[in-house]
Design a protein around this motif. Structure first.
Motif, mmCIF file in Angstrom:
data_model
loop_
_atom_site.group_PDB
_atom_site.id
_atom_site.type_symbol
_atom_site.label_atom_id
_atom_site.label_comp_id
_atom_site.label_asym_id
_atom_site.label_seq_id
_atom_site.Cartn_x
_atom_site.Cartn_y
_atom_site.Cartn_z
ATOM 1 N N PHE A 146 -5.678 1.527 -9.256
ATOM 2 C CA PHE A 146 -6.136 1.519 -7.871
ATOM 3 C C PHE A 146 -6.035 2.891 -7.207
ATOM 4 O O PHE A 146 -6.244 3.020 -6.003
ATOM 5 C CB PHE A 146 -5.322 0.504 -7.062
ATOM 6 N N ALA A 147 -5.723 3.918 -7.981
ATOM 7 C CA ALA A 147 -5.442 5.237 -7.408
ATOM 8 C C ALA A 147 -6.635 5.824 -6.665
ATOM 9 O O ALA A 147 -6.466 6.536 -5.668
ATOM 10 C CB ALA A 147 -4.993 6.193 -8.501
ATOM 11 N N ALA A 148 -7.853 5.554 -7.120
ATOM 12 C CA ALA A 148 -9.038 6.182 -6.519
ATOM 13 C C ALA A 148 -9.656 5.347 -5.401
ATOM 14 O O ALA A 148 -10.685 5.730 -4.846
ATOM 15 C CB ALA A 148 -10.095 6.428 -7.603
ATOM 16 N N LEU A 149 -9.028 4.232 -5.061
ATOM 17 C CA LEU A 149 -9.597 3.321 -4.076
ATOM 18 C C LEU A 149 -9.047 3.591 -2.680
ATOM 19 O O LEU A 149 -7.945 4.126 -2.526
ATOM 20 C CB LEU A 149 -9.310 1.870 -4.476
ATOM 21 N N ASP A 150 -9.803 3.182 -1.668
ATOM 22 C CA ASP A 150 -9.317 3.321 -0.302
ATOM 23 C C ASP A 150 -8.145 2.360 -0.075
ATOM 24 O O ASP A 150 -7.946 1.396 -0.837
ATOM 25 C CB ASP A 150 -10.432 3.046 0.705
ATOM 26 N N GLU A 151 -7.373 2.614 0.968
ATOM 27 C CA GLU A 151 -6.120 1.885 1.184
ATOM 28 C C GLU A 151 -6.333 0.391 1.392
ATOM 29 O O GLU A 151 -5.577 -0.433 0.879
ATOM 30 C CB GLU A 151 -5.374 2.472 2.397
ATOM 31 N N ILE A 152 -7.377 0.016 2.116
ATOM 32 C CA ILE A 152 -7.623 -1.408 2.368
ATOM 33 C C ILE A 152 -7.959 -2.130 1.068
ATOM 34 O O ILE A 152 -7.416 -3.200 0.773
ATOM 35 C CB ILE A 152 -8.758 -1.579 3.401
ATOM 36 N N THR A 153 -8.850 -1.532 0.271
ATOM 37 C CA THR A 153 -9.220 -2.136 -1.012
ATOM 38 C C THR A 153 -8.016 -2.185 -1.939
ATOM 39 O O THR A 153 -7.794 -3.185 -2.648
ATOM 40 C CB THR A 153 -10.363 -1.341 -1.664
ATOM 41 N N ARG A 154 -7.224 -1.132 -1.926
ATOM 42 C CA ARG A 154 -6.045 -1.063 -2.790
ATOM 43 C C ARG A 154 -5.066 -2.179 -2.449
ATOM 44 O O ARG A 154 -4.541 -2.854 -3.350
ATOM 45 C CB ARG A 154 -5.376 0.298 -2.637
ATOM 46 N N MET A 155 -4.812 -2.413 -1.167
ATOM 47 C CA MET A 155 -3.889 -3.471 -0.763
ATOM 48 C C MET A 155 -4.422 -4.841 -1.145
ATOM 49 O O MET A 155 -3.666 -5.707 -1.592
ATOM 50 C CB MET A 155 -3.630 -3.379 0.740
ATOM 51 N N THR A 156 -5.731 -5.044 -1.006
ATOM 52 C CA THR A 156 -6.331 -6.316 -1.396
ATOM 53 C C THR A 156 -6.177 -6.559 -2.884
ATOM 54 O O THR A 156 -5.819 -7.663 -3.326
ATOM 55 C CB THR A 156 -7.818 -6.343 -0.999
ATOM 56 N N LEU A 157 -6.420 -5.530 -3.688
ATOM 57 C CA LEU A 157 -6.298 -5.678 -5.134
ATOM 58 C C LEU A 157 -4.842 -5.831 -5.554
ATOM 59 O O LEU A 157 -4.551 -6.500 -6.553
ATOM 60 C CB LEU A 157 -6.960 -4.498 -5.842
ATOM 61 N N ASN A 158 -3.913 -5.210 -4.828
ATOM 62 C CA ASN A 158 -2.491 -5.474 -5.083
ATOM 63 C C ASN A 158 -2.198 -6.964 -4.958
ATOM 64 O O ASN A 158 -1.541 -7.562 -5.817
ATOM 65 C CB ASN A 158 -1.624 -4.721 -4.066
#
Length: 241
Positions: A146-158
């Motif tokens: 998830f390193a290259a993703l924006d913060e909102i997308t990263r949190m959702t994928l977490n």
């Protein structure tokens, strides 16, 4: 140049272990050794799955999610997810249904006939996760997915990853640079020192399960992040000295 030194790491079945450390400390190298994609110059790698009370062990299936989704641009979403099954020589109605189930699990039902170029970065990573999960792996390895993703997308994928882990209970090894991500996701964190990489600290994350975004605003989460950050800082300072 030595990438890793004196690594002694046991990973229990069903754990969610994060490898946390600075760039170049050997996290990806260690993950590739665990996967069997690279051989250690010394020492040994042993992968086993406990088969009940009889003490039998067998090699487990492995799913690998890379930092880049590594999708085939000429193939549909369904075709990309089916790739491991196609390579294994198993491709029929049951396998297609399995791929469809994995796409539903990552929130991509209805996207089976879409091509990677038509997807956002987060959606492409969801396809990569579905492809890794389609073989029902015993061990899931993720290299900073998830390193290259924006913060909102990263949190959702977490959150999506935690949900998949809770439902499957595969053993997960997750590489990250983020203290906050490692604390939120993990049951355990191995903090690595700078190259040559060593396990500087092995920490159990004593936060409640299952987790949701509300955890990120609690004093317990903040205190755990501060403690892990301090361990990481000491590990990096020791590597410099």
């Amino acid at each position: 140049m030595t990438a890793l030194d004196a690594i002694d790491l046991d990973i229990g079945r069903g754990e969610f272990l994060s490898l946390l450390g600075p760039s170049g400390c050997g996290k990806t190298t260690l993950l590739r050794i665990i996967a069997g994609l690279s051989e250690p110059s010394s020492g040994a790698r042993h992968l086993a799955v406990d088969r009940g009370n009889h003490g039998a062990h067998a090699a487990g299936r492995i799913g690998f999610v890379f930092q880049d989704p590594t999708l085939m641009p000429w193939s549909t979403v369904e075709g990309n997810v089916l790739l491991p099954l196609r390579l294994a020589g198993h491709l029929g109605a049951a396998e297609r249904e399995r791929a469809a189930a994995e796409l539903r699990a990552v929130g991509l039902a209805g996207f089976e006939r879409v091509y990677p170029r038509q997807l956002s970065g987060g959606m492409r990573m969801r396809v990569s996760i579905a492809r890794a999960m389609v073989t029902d792996p015993d061990l899931l390895l993720l290299d900073e997915p998830f390193a290259a993703l924006d913060e909102i997308t990263r949190m959702t994928l977490n959150d999506d990853l935690l949900r998949l882990w809770a439902s499957r209970r595969a053993t997960v090894v997750f590489v990250t640079h983020s203290v906050f991500e490692s604390v939120y996701l993990s049951s355990r964190i191995a903090v690595m020192s700078a190259r040559p990489g060593r396990i500087a600290t092995d920490l159990v994350v004593n936060l409640p399960q299952p987790r949701d975004r509300g955890l990120r605003t609690t004093p317990a989460y903040a205190a755990t992040c501060a403690a892990v950050s301090a361990h990481l800082g000491r590990a990096m300072a020791a590597g410099v000295s």
